[in-house]
Design an enzyme around this catalytic site. Sequence first.
Site, PDB file in Angstrom:
ATOM      1  N   LYS A 132     -11.250  -4.100  -2.520  1.00  0.00           N
ATOM      2  CA  LYS A 132     -12.299  -3.092  -2.632  1.00  0.00           C
ATOM      3  C   LYS A 132     -11.743  -1.676  -2.774  1.00  0.00           C
ATOM      4  CE  LYS A 132     -13.518  -3.895   2.112  1.00  0.00           C
ATOM      5  NZ  LYS A 132     -12.286  -3.514   2.809  1.00  0.00           N
ATOM      6  N   LYS A 178       0.829  -1.207   0.000  1.00  0.00           N
ATOM      7  CA  LYS A 178       0.000   0.000   0.000  1.00  0.00           C
ATOM      8  C   LYS A 178       0.867   1.263   0.000  1.00  0.00           C
ATOM      9  CE  LYS A 178      -4.243  -2.040   1.253  1.00  0.00           C
ATOM     10  NZ  LYS A 178      -5.526  -2.111   1.825  1.00  0.00           N
ATOM     11  N   LYS A 212      -4.588  -9.260  -6.480  1.00  0.00           N
ATOM     12  CA  LYS A 212      -5.710  -9.588  -5.606  1.00  0.00           C
ATOM     13  C   LYS A 212      -6.910  -8.669  -5.882  1.00  0.00           C
ATOM     14  CE  LYS A 212      -6.164  -8.138  -1.164  1.00  0.00           C
ATOM     15  NZ  LYS A 212      -7.544  -7.981  -0.714  1.00  0.00           N
TER      16      LYS A 212
HETATM   17  P1  ATP Z   1      -8.590  -3.039   1.169  1.00  0.00           P
HETATM   18  O1  ATP Z   1      -8.169  -2.864  -0.250  1.00  0.00           O
HETATM   19  O2  ATP Z   1      -9.171  -1.797   1.768  1.00  0.00           O
HETATM   20  O3  ATP Z   1      -7.510  -3.645   2.032  1.00  0.00           O
HETATM   21  P2  ATP Z   1      -9.841  -5.606   0.961  1.00  0.00           P
HETATM   22  O4  ATP Z   1     -10.737  -5.935  -0.183  1.00  0.00           O
HETATM   23  O5  ATP Z   1      -8.466  -6.194   0.966  1.00  0.00           O
HETATM   24  O6  ATP Z   1      -9.822  -4.036   1.096  1.00  0.00           O
HETATM   25  P3  ATP Z   1     -10.166  -6.057   3.827  1.00  0.00           P
HETATM   26  O7  ATP Z   1     -11.109  -5.214   4.602  1.00  0.00           O
HETATM   27  O8  ATP Z   1      -8.699  -5.760   3.912  1.00  0.00           O
HETATM   28  O9  ATP Z   1     -10.623  -6.039   2.282  1.00  0.00           O
HETATM   29  O10 ATP Z   1     -10.389  -7.580   4.209  1.00  0.00           O
HETATM   30  C1  ATP Z   1     -11.638  -8.091   4.622  1.00  0.00           C
HETATM   31  C2  ATP Z   1     -11.618  -9.595   4.566  1.00  0.00           C
HETATM   32  O11 ATP Z   1     -11.705 -10.021   3.200  1.00  0.00           O
HETATM   33  C3  ATP Z   1     -10.341 -10.224   5.123  1.00  0.00           C
HETATM   34  O12 ATP Z   1     -10.675 -11.402   5.802  1.00  0.00           O
HETATM   35  C4  ATP Z   1      -9.540 -10.531   3.888  1.00  0.00           C
HETATM   36  O13 ATP Z   1      -8.623 -11.578   4.112  1.00  0.00           O
HETATM   37  C5  ATP Z   1     -10.643 -10.913   2.895  1.00  0.00           C
HETATM   38  N1  ATP Z   1     -10.240 -10.653   1.507  1.00  0.00           N
HETATM   39  C6  ATP Z   1      -9.906  -9.461   0.985  1.00  0.00           C
HETATM   40  N2  ATP Z   1      -9.641  -9.565  -0.324  1.00  0.00           N
HETATM   41  C7  ATP Z   1      -9.811 -10.879  -0.649  1.00  0.00           C
HETATM   42  C8  ATP Z   1      -9.686 -11.640  -1.869  1.00  0.00           C
HETATM   43  N3  ATP Z   1      -9.320 -11.048  -3.012  1.00  0.00           N
HETATM   44  N4  ATP Z   1      -9.935 -12.967  -1.839  1.00  0.00           N
HETATM   45  C9  ATP Z   1     -10.308 -13.577  -0.681  1.00  0.00           C
HETATM   46  N5  ATP Z   1     -10.432 -12.929   0.507  1.00  0.00           N
HETATM   47  C10 ATP Z   1     -10.192 -11.594   0.533  1.00  0.00           C
HETATM   48 MG    MG Z   2      -7.050  -5.723   2.569  1.00  0.00          MG
END
Ligand code: ATP
Ligand code: MG
Length: 329
Positions: free
Chosen positions: A198, A111, A195
């Site tokens: 969001k 990040k 990956k």
């Molecule tokens: P950000 O980009 O803000 O970090 P994020 O999509 O990575 O958002 P998080 O809030 O960091 O989401 O993670 C929430 C949950 O979703 C965690 O348990 C994380 O491991 C899971 N997760 C996030 N992205 C993925 C993905 N691409 N595949 C499977 N699990 C995911």
């Molecule tokens: Mg994340």
Amino acid sequence: MKRSLSAVKPTGKLTLGNYIGALKNFPSFQNEYDNFIFVADLHALTLPIDPEYLRNNTRDLVALYLACGLDPNKTTIFLQSDVSEHSELNSILQNYLYMGELSRMTQFKDKSQKMNQNAIGLGLFAYPVLMCADILLYDADVVPIGEDQKQHVELCRDLVHRFNTRYQKDVFVMPEPTIPHVGARIMSLSDPTKKMSKSDEKGDIFLLEDLKSIEKKIMRATTDLGSDIYFDKENKPGISNLLTVYASLKDITIDEATEHFKDCHRYGDFKKEVAAVVCEEIKKIQDRYNEIIASNLVDEVLKEGAEKAKKVAKETLKRVQQTVGIYGK
Ligand code: ATP
Ligand code: MG
């Protein structure tokens, strides 16, 4: 009863990756564990975010928790910011984690690399400390997560060992990460080597997205040369990603999914079937979400959840304060 704890940051619109890696699995924990699920709104501030957007995402996230099957009678659902003990424990724990180990965290490196190097917030760097506080406040035995959060839970385990050894008593419970067998890392549809996240919207499928648009994105998903459907992450990352999505939504193994598509030799046909399964699952969630968001349920659930969470958090904080030599109230 053992306790399970997990959370999602309200940084953006929830993706299919969040669903498959996290939300979809949460309800299965509420029958076996004393289940705690929160919205990590303090963590959402680690990168710049619009206040109104954050507020709306927070509400949507709680409604989606409920729409995905979390039952407030079995699961304590709350906002991280409603329980001030998270911040209080954070300020104690920051003295027990080291800058060297925090700077080795992959998420921080990923990040911060994309940012102006002179404007990287301290909160982004110290994010895993607050995450340790989140987990340890509730004496969580298991922490369901996607693969990307594994390193942070490992760090938390190191901290528990360090802290308990230093004070020669089991002040903190050792948490175990639980990672889904299929779907722990859903990749972006436009770039299957990255990956699905969001906070990085390209090629992602959102839970509250229009179904037509979801179908289009899947039909246009980046794939590789060839026409056979089999799992090969290295050479066929796009196909492997779609197979993973299919398998996890159907609750089958990757091998079973591959077997299902063994006579399919056209990517178009394969994608159509994946799209149908994704849209069917997301439609169910959206229908329930629409009912929930139109009611007062979110506010009621959060009020009750905060009271229950605070009760547990207060006790743990007191135990820690007394251990380190601060007068616990
Ligand atoms: P950000 O980009 O803000 O970090 P994020 O999509 O990575 O958002 P998080 O809030 O960091 O989401 O993670 C929430 C949950 O979703 C965690 O348990 C994380 O491991 C899971 N997760 C996030 N992205 C993925 C993905 N691409 N595949 C499977 N699990 C995911
Ligand atoms: Mg994340």
